[in-house]
Design a protein around this motif. Sequence first.
Motif, PDB file in Angstrom:
ATOM      1  N   TRP A  25     -43.037 -93.649   1.955  1.00 40.50           N
ATOM      2  CA  TRP A  25     -42.069 -94.597   1.436  1.00 40.50           C
ATOM      3  C   TRP A  25     -41.143 -95.129   2.510  1.00 40.50           C
ATOM      4  CZ3 TRP A  25     -41.279 -96.016  -3.817  1.00 40.50           C
ATOM      5  CH2 TRP A  25     -42.160 -95.412  -4.713  1.00 40.50           C
ATOM      6  N   GLU A  26     -41.096 -94.454   3.630  1.00 37.20           N
ATOM      7  CA  GLU A  26     -40.108 -94.825   4.655  1.00 37.20           C
ATOM      8  C   GLU A  26     -40.692 -95.693   5.759  1.00 37.20           C
ATOM      9  OE1 GLU A  26     -38.394 -91.094   5.775  1.00 37.20           O
ATOM     10  OE2 GLU A  26     -37.433 -90.854   3.828  1.00 37.20           O
ATOM     11  N   ILE A  27     -41.922 -96.103   5.629  1.00 32.12           N
ATOM     12  CA  ILE A  27     -42.558 -96.932   6.667  1.00 32.12           C
ATOM     13  C   ILE A  27     -42.153 -98.381   6.460  1.00 32.12           C
ATOM     14  CG2 ILE A  27     -44.767 -97.817   7.488  1.00 32.12           C
ATOM     15  CD1 ILE A  27     -45.902 -95.026   6.880  1.00 32.12           C
ATOM     16  N   SER A  61     -33.950 -95.790  -0.726  1.00 29.72           N
ATOM     17  CA  SER A  61     -33.302 -96.049  -2.013  1.00 29.72           C
ATOM     18  C   SER A  61     -34.338 -96.277  -3.102  1.00 29.72           C
ATOM     19  CB  SER A  61     -32.389 -97.266  -1.918  1.00 29.72           C
ATOM     20  OG  SER A  61     -31.341 -97.029  -1.009  1.00 29.72           O
ATOM     21  N   LEU A  62     -35.391 -97.014  -2.768  1.00 29.54           N
ATOM     22  CA  LEU A  62     -36.463 -97.238  -3.741  1.00 29.54           C
ATOM     23  C   LEU A  62     -37.147 -95.923  -4.100  1.00 29.54           C
ATOM     24  CD1 LEU A  62     -38.125-100.541  -2.463  1.00 29.54           C
ATOM     25  CD2 LEU A  62     -36.656-100.226  -4.463  1.00 29.54           C
ATOM     26  N   HIS A  63     -37.365 -95.088  -3.102  1.00 32.01           N
ATOM     27  CA  HIS A  63     -37.975 -93.785  -3.339  1.00 32.01           C
ATOM     28  C   HIS A  63     -37.106 -92.959  -4.280  1.00 32.01           C
ATOM     29  CE1 HIS A  63     -38.819 -89.523  -2.295  1.00 32.01           C
ATOM     30  NE2 HIS A  63     -40.069 -89.955  -2.449  1.00 32.01           N
ATOM     31  N   SER A  64     -35.814 -92.915  -4.015  1.00 33.82           N
ATOM     32  CA  SER A  64     -34.888 -92.161  -4.870  1.00 33.82           C
ATOM     33  C   SER A  64     -34.863 -92.712  -6.290  1.00 33.82           C
ATOM     34  CB  SER A  64     -33.482 -92.188  -4.283  1.00 33.82           C
ATOM     35  OG  SER A  64     -33.452 -91.532  -3.048  1.00 33.82           O
ATOM     36  N   MET A  84     -43.024 -99.964 -12.165  1.00 32.98           N
ATOM     37  CA  MET A  84     -44.046-100.899 -11.662  1.00 32.98           C
ATOM     38  C   MET A  84     -43.445-101.862 -10.641  1.00 32.98           C
ATOM     39  SD  MET A  84     -47.133-100.408 -12.663  1.00 32.98           S
ATOM     40  CE  MET A  84     -47.843-101.973 -12.179  1.00 32.98           C
ATOM     41  N   VAL A  85     -42.267-102.361 -10.908  1.00 28.51           N
ATOM     42  CA  VAL A  85     -41.599-103.280  -9.967  1.00 28.51           C
ATOM     43  C   VAL A  85     -41.335-102.562  -8.648  1.00 28.51           C
ATOM     44  CG1 VAL A  85     -39.470-104.562  -9.522  1.00 28.51           C
ATOM     45  CG2 VAL A  85     -40.619-104.772 -11.742  1.00 28.51           C
ATOM     46  N   ILE A  86     -40.813-101.349  -8.735  1.00 30.28           N
ATOM     47  CA  ILE A  86     -40.510-100.584  -7.521  1.00 30.28           C
ATOM     48  C   ILE A  86     -41.772-100.322  -6.710  1.00 30.28           C
ATOM     49  CG2 ILE A  86     -39.740 -98.334  -6.653  1.00 30.28           C
ATOM     50  CD1 ILE A  86     -37.778 -98.288  -9.097  1.00 30.28           C
ATOM     51  N   ILE A  87     -42.824 -99.827  -7.363  1.00 27.57           N
ATOM     52  CA  ILE A  87     -44.038 -99.465  -6.624  1.00 27.57           C
ATOM     53  C   ILE A  87     -44.744-100.722  -6.114  1.00 27.57           C
ATOM     54  CG2 ILE A  87     -45.705 -99.338  -8.540  1.00 27.57           C
ATOM     55  CD1 ILE A  87     -45.440 -96.805  -5.673  1.00 27.57           C
ATOM     56  N   PHE A  88     -44.696-101.812  -6.869  1.00 24.72           N
ATOM     57  CA  PHE A  88     -45.311-103.047  -6.396  1.00 24.72           C
ATOM     58  C   PHE A  88     -44.589-103.568  -5.166  1.00 24.72           C
ATOM     59  CE2 PHE A  88     -45.884-107.683  -6.425  1.00 24.72           C
ATOM     60  CZ  PHE A  88     -47.274-107.732  -6.329  1.00 24.72           C
ATOM     61  N   PHE A  89     -43.272-103.558  -5.203  1.00 21.31           N
ATOM     62  CA  PHE A  89     -42.489-104.001  -4.053  1.00 21.31           C
ATOM     63  C   PHE A  89     -42.803-103.133  -2.842  1.00 21.31           C
ATOM     64  CE2 PHE A  89     -38.587-103.914  -1.461  1.00 21.31           C
ATOM     65  CZ  PHE A  89     -38.498-105.265  -1.156  1.00 21.31           C
ATOM     66  N   GLN A  90     -42.872-101.835  -3.054  1.00 19.03           N
ATOM     67  CA  GLN A  90     -43.156-100.903  -1.965  1.00 19.03           C
ATOM     68  C   GLN A  90     -44.591-101.068  -1.460  1.00 19.03           C
ATOM     69  OE1 GLN A  90     -40.838 -99.005  -0.613  1.00 19.03           O
ATOM     70  NE2 GLN A  90     -42.223 -98.110   0.863  1.00 19.03           N
ATOM     71  N   LEU A  91     -45.526-101.288  -2.371  1.00 21.16           N
ATOM     72  CA  LEU A  91     -46.939-101.425  -2.004  1.00 21.16           C
ATOM     73  C   LEU A  91     -47.184-102.673  -1.156  1.00 21.16           C
ATOM     74  CD1 LEU A  91     -49.719-100.080  -2.497  1.00 21.16           C
ATOM     75  CD2 LEU A  91     -49.991-101.606  -4.450  1.00 21.16           C
ATOM     76  N   ALA A 125     -38.832 -91.740 -12.908  1.00 21.10           N
ATOM     77  CA  ALA A 125     -39.993 -90.951 -13.340  1.00 21.10           C
ATOM     78  C   ALA A 125     -39.557 -89.589 -13.878  1.00 21.10           C
ATOM     79  CB  ALA A 125     -40.973 -90.789 -12.181  1.00 21.10           C
ATOM     80  N   SER A 126     -38.576 -88.971 -13.248  1.00 22.92           N
ATOM     81  CA  SER A 126     -38.088 -87.655 -13.690  1.00 22.92           C
ATOM     82  C   SER A 126     -37.364 -87.737 -15.030  1.00 22.92           C
ATOM     83  CB  SER A 126     -37.161 -87.056 -12.636  1.00 22.92           C
ATOM     84  OG  SER A 126     -37.869 -86.832 -11.441  1.00 22.92           O
TER      85      SER A 126
END
Length: 166
Positions: free
Chosen positions: A164-166, A6-9, A66-73, A15-16
Amino acid sequence: MKLHGSLHSLFLTFASIWWGWTLLVDMYVIRILFSRIDDIFLAGNIGMELFSKLNQLEVIISTSLMVIIFFQLRMNRKLLKEFFLTLTSWIIAMIYFSYLTPKLIFLTKLWKKTDLMGIYSVPGIPDIQQEHQFFHNLYIGIDSVKLITLTVMIGLAIWKREKWEI
């Protein structure tokens, strides 16, 4: 698909959308605006109002990215490239919002005012039109970097989906 999917989507969607409206406004709206309106100051005022509103949206979208990528990172350190690209796009949005667009708005108003008075300079600015052109060209250059950054971000997010799925 879980949260990471979901975060990836969501990341790809935001971004798109940002990439799309940047391309639409830069390549079509502004060109049509300046080709159809003879009064350069009127066209400039409309353009500055448009970019002011878009800059506000850019701050919201870039902060969300930034929030999404930080959470994922935090869960997956393999997304460092994506993080730095997202950070770069966020910095660009903040430069536009806090400095560059207000500077162009100020210079446009000053240029219009001095043009009506028949003068071309004020203390500290030897040629207002040249100063405006410098910052306008800087905006265009940074916008090109932003589009390239967003394109690479989107491409990496599509190509490296499994990270993103790990």
